[in-house]
Design a protein around this motif. Structure first.
Motif, PDB file in Angstrom:
ATOM      1  N   VAL A 236       0.841  -1.190   0.000  1.00  0.00           N
ATOM      2  CA  VAL A 236       0.000   0.000   0.000  1.00  0.00           C
ATOM      3  C   VAL A 236       0.879   1.244   0.000  1.00  0.00           C
ATOM      4  N   ILE A 237       0.567   2.170  -0.892  1.00  0.00           N
ATOM      5  CA  ILE A 237       1.239   3.466  -0.955  1.00  0.00           C
ATOM      6  C   ILE A 237       0.188   4.497  -0.570  1.00  0.00           C
ATOM      7  N   ARG A 238       0.375   5.139   0.579  1.00  0.00           N
ATOM      8  CA  ARG A 238      -0.602   6.095   1.081  1.00  0.00           C
ATOM      9  C   ARG A 238      -0.163   7.529   0.784  1.00  0.00           C
ATOM     10  N   ASN A 239      -1.150   8.406   0.664  1.00  0.00           N
ATOM     11  CA  ASN A 239      -0.915   9.846   0.517  1.00  0.00           C
ATOM     12  C   ASN A 239       0.024  10.143  -0.653  1.00  0.00           C
ATOM     13  N   ILE A 240      -0.381   9.731  -1.845  1.00  0.00           N
ATOM     14  CA  ILE A 240       0.462   9.935  -3.021  1.00  0.00           C
ATOM     15  C   ILE A 240       0.521  11.404  -3.416  1.00  0.00           C
ATOM     16  N   ARG A 241       1.559  11.754  -4.144  1.00  0.00           N
ATOM     17  CA  ARG A 241       1.721  13.090  -4.718  1.00  0.00           C
ATOM     18  C   ARG A 241       1.853  12.931  -6.225  1.00  0.00           C
ATOM     19  N   LEU A 242       1.236  13.816  -6.972  1.00  0.00           N
ATOM     20  CA  LEU A 242       1.318  13.763  -8.421  1.00  0.00           C
ATOM     21  C   LEU A 242       2.579  14.471  -8.890  1.00  0.00           C
ATOM     22  N   VAL A 243       3.233  13.918  -9.908  1.00  0.00           N
ATOM     23  CA  VAL A 243       4.418  14.530 -10.497  1.00  0.00           C
ATOM     24  C   VAL A 243       3.936  15.574 -11.489  1.00  0.00           C
ATOM     25  N   GLU A 244       4.432  16.788 -11.365  1.00  0.00           N
ATOM     26  CA  GLU A 244       4.004  17.892 -12.212  1.00  0.00           C
ATOM     27  C   GLU A 244       4.333  17.610 -13.674  1.00  0.00           C
ATOM     28  N   ASP A 245       3.358  17.825 -14.563  1.00  0.00           N
ATOM     29  CA  ASP A 245       3.498  17.655 -16.014  1.00  0.00           C
ATOM     30  C   ASP A 245       3.838  16.223 -16.426  1.00  0.00           C
ATOM     31  N   ASP A 246       3.450  15.218 -15.630  1.00  0.00           N
ATOM     32  CA  ASP A 246       3.723  13.827 -15.975  1.00  0.00           C
ATOM     33  C   ASP A 246       2.563  12.961 -15.495  1.00  0.00           C
ATOM     34  N   ALA A 247       1.771  12.446 -16.430  1.00  0.00           N
ATOM     35  CA  ALA A 247       0.607  11.645 -16.076  1.00  0.00           C
ATOM     36  C   ALA A 247       0.952  10.181 -15.842  1.00  0.00           C
ATOM     37  N   GLU A 248       2.195   9.788 -16.068  1.00  0.00           N
ATOM     38  CA  GLU A 248       2.572   8.384 -15.938  1.00  0.00           C
ATOM     39  C   GLU A 248       3.302   8.053 -14.638  1.00  0.00           C
ATOM     40  N   HIS A 249       3.595   9.038 -13.789  1.00  0.00           N
ATOM     41  CA  HIS A 249       4.335   8.787 -12.550  1.00  0.00           C
ATOM     42  C   HIS A 249       3.657   9.447 -11.360  1.00  0.00           C
ATOM     43  N   ILE A 250       3.809   8.819 -10.194  1.00  0.00           N
ATOM     44  CA  ILE A 250       3.384   9.423  -8.927  1.00  0.00           C
ATOM     45  C   ILE A 250       4.537   9.275  -7.933  1.00  0.00           C
ATOM     46  N   GLU A 251       4.502  10.066  -6.870  1.00  0.00           N
ATOM     47  CA  GLU A 251       5.492   9.961  -5.796  1.00  0.00           C
ATOM     48  C   GLU A 251       4.784   9.503  -4.535  1.00  0.00           C
ATOM     49  N   GLY A 252       5.510   8.807  -3.687  1.00  0.00           N
ATOM     50  CA  GLY A 252       4.941   8.345  -2.428  1.00  0.00           C
ATOM     51  C   GLY A 252       5.960   7.520  -1.674  1.00  0.00           C
ATOM     52  N   HIS A 253       5.502   6.870  -0.596  1.00  0.00           N
ATOM     53  CA  HIS A 253       6.385   5.971   0.142  1.00  0.00           C
ATOM     54  C   HIS A 253       5.557   4.852   0.760  1.00  0.00           C
ATOM     55  N   SER A 254       6.219   3.700   0.902  1.00  0.00           N
ATOM     56  CA  SER A 254       5.579   2.553   1.528  1.00  0.00           C
ATOM     57  C   SER A 254       6.050   2.480   2.969  1.00  0.00           C
ATOM     58  N   ASP A 255       5.644   1.429   3.671  1.00  0.00           N
ATOM     59  CA  ASP A 255       6.053   1.275   5.070  1.00  0.00           C
ATOM     60  C   ASP A 255       7.556   1.054   5.206  1.00  0.00           C
ATOM     61  N   LYS A 256       8.178   0.384   4.229  1.00  0.00           N
ATOM     62  CA  LYS A 256       9.598   0.043   4.325  1.00  0.00           C
ATOM     63  C   LYS A 256      10.504   0.938   3.487  1.00  0.00           C
ATOM     64  N   ILE A 257       9.991   1.490   2.398  1.00  0.00           N
ATOM     65  CA  ILE A 257      10.822   2.258   1.471  1.00  0.00           C
ATOM     66  C   ILE A 257      10.257   3.666   1.337  1.00  0.00           C
ATOM     67  N   ARG A 258      11.106   4.662   1.530  1.00  0.00           N
ATOM     68  CA  ARG A 258      10.698   6.062   1.427  1.00  0.00           C
ATOM     69  C   ARG A 258      11.048   6.628   0.056  1.00  0.00           C
ATOM     70  N   ASP A 259      10.403   7.713  -0.320  1.00  0.00           N
ATOM     71  CA  ASP A 259      10.702   8.480  -1.535  1.00  0.00           C
ATOM     72  C   ASP A 259      10.714   7.619  -2.800  1.00  0.00           C
ATOM     73  N   LEU A 260       9.571   7.049  -3.114  1.00  0.00           N
ATOM     74  CA  LEU A 260       9.419   6.249  -4.319  1.00  0.00           C
ATOM     75  C   LEU A 260       8.810   7.081  -5.443  1.00  0.00           C
ATOM     76  N   VAL A 261       9.222   6.809  -6.655  1.00  0.00           N
ATOM     77  CA  VAL A 261       8.557   7.334  -7.845  1.00  0.00           C
ATOM     78  C   VAL A 261       8.102   6.101  -8.609  1.00  0.00           C
ATOM     79  N   LEU A 262       6.786   5.966  -8.789  1.00  0.00           N
ATOM     80  CA  LEU A 262       6.219   4.762  -9.378  1.00  0.00           C
ATOM     81  C   LEU A 262       5.434   5.084 -10.642  1.00  0.00           C
TER      82      LEU A 262
END
Length: 113
Positions: A79-105
């Motif tokens: 589960v990735i909670r509280n996602i952030r949208l990447v500006e000008d990019d509809a194919e990526h989001i930012e967030g973090h899981s319980d074990k890994i921080r600062d992910l771009v998915l």
């Protein structure tokens, strides 16, 4: 009867009104009625099932992913909670899981929870 505008993204005229938005079924682009005159179009981010994602949503990973810079893989169902949208990019989001921080998915590997 008002004129039906062409899609500003693909240029096709197969559009329809959906509430306050105009929608193009060919490319999936949505825009407000006032934006058709050359205004700034809002970026629509969708998950693998076509659901619209907004900042603050919770998403679930649909397949195991290797994470660069980490020896811990991101497992299916994470589960990735509280996602952030990447500006000008509809194919990526930012967030973090319980074990890994600062992910771009990539959104193609996610579904809305």
């Amino acid at each position: 009867m008002p004129a039906i505008p062409a899609c500003p993204q693909c240029g096709l005229e197969n559009t329809y009104a959906d509430g306050a938005l105009w929608t193009c079924p060919d490319c999936g682009h949505e825009w407000a009625a006032g934006d058709a005159d050359g205004g700034v179009t809002a970026l629509v981010v969708r998950d693998s099932n076509g659901n619209v994602l907004v900042a603050g949503d919770t998403v679930v990973v649909i397949k195991d992913l290797k994470v660069k810079g980490s020896s811990i893989p991101l497992k299916q169902g994470s589960v990735i909670r509280n996602i952030r949208l990447v500006e000008d990019d509809a194919e990526h989001i930012e967030g973090h899981s319980d074990k890994i921080r600062d992910l771009v998915l990539k959104t193609c590997f996610l579904r809305k929870a």
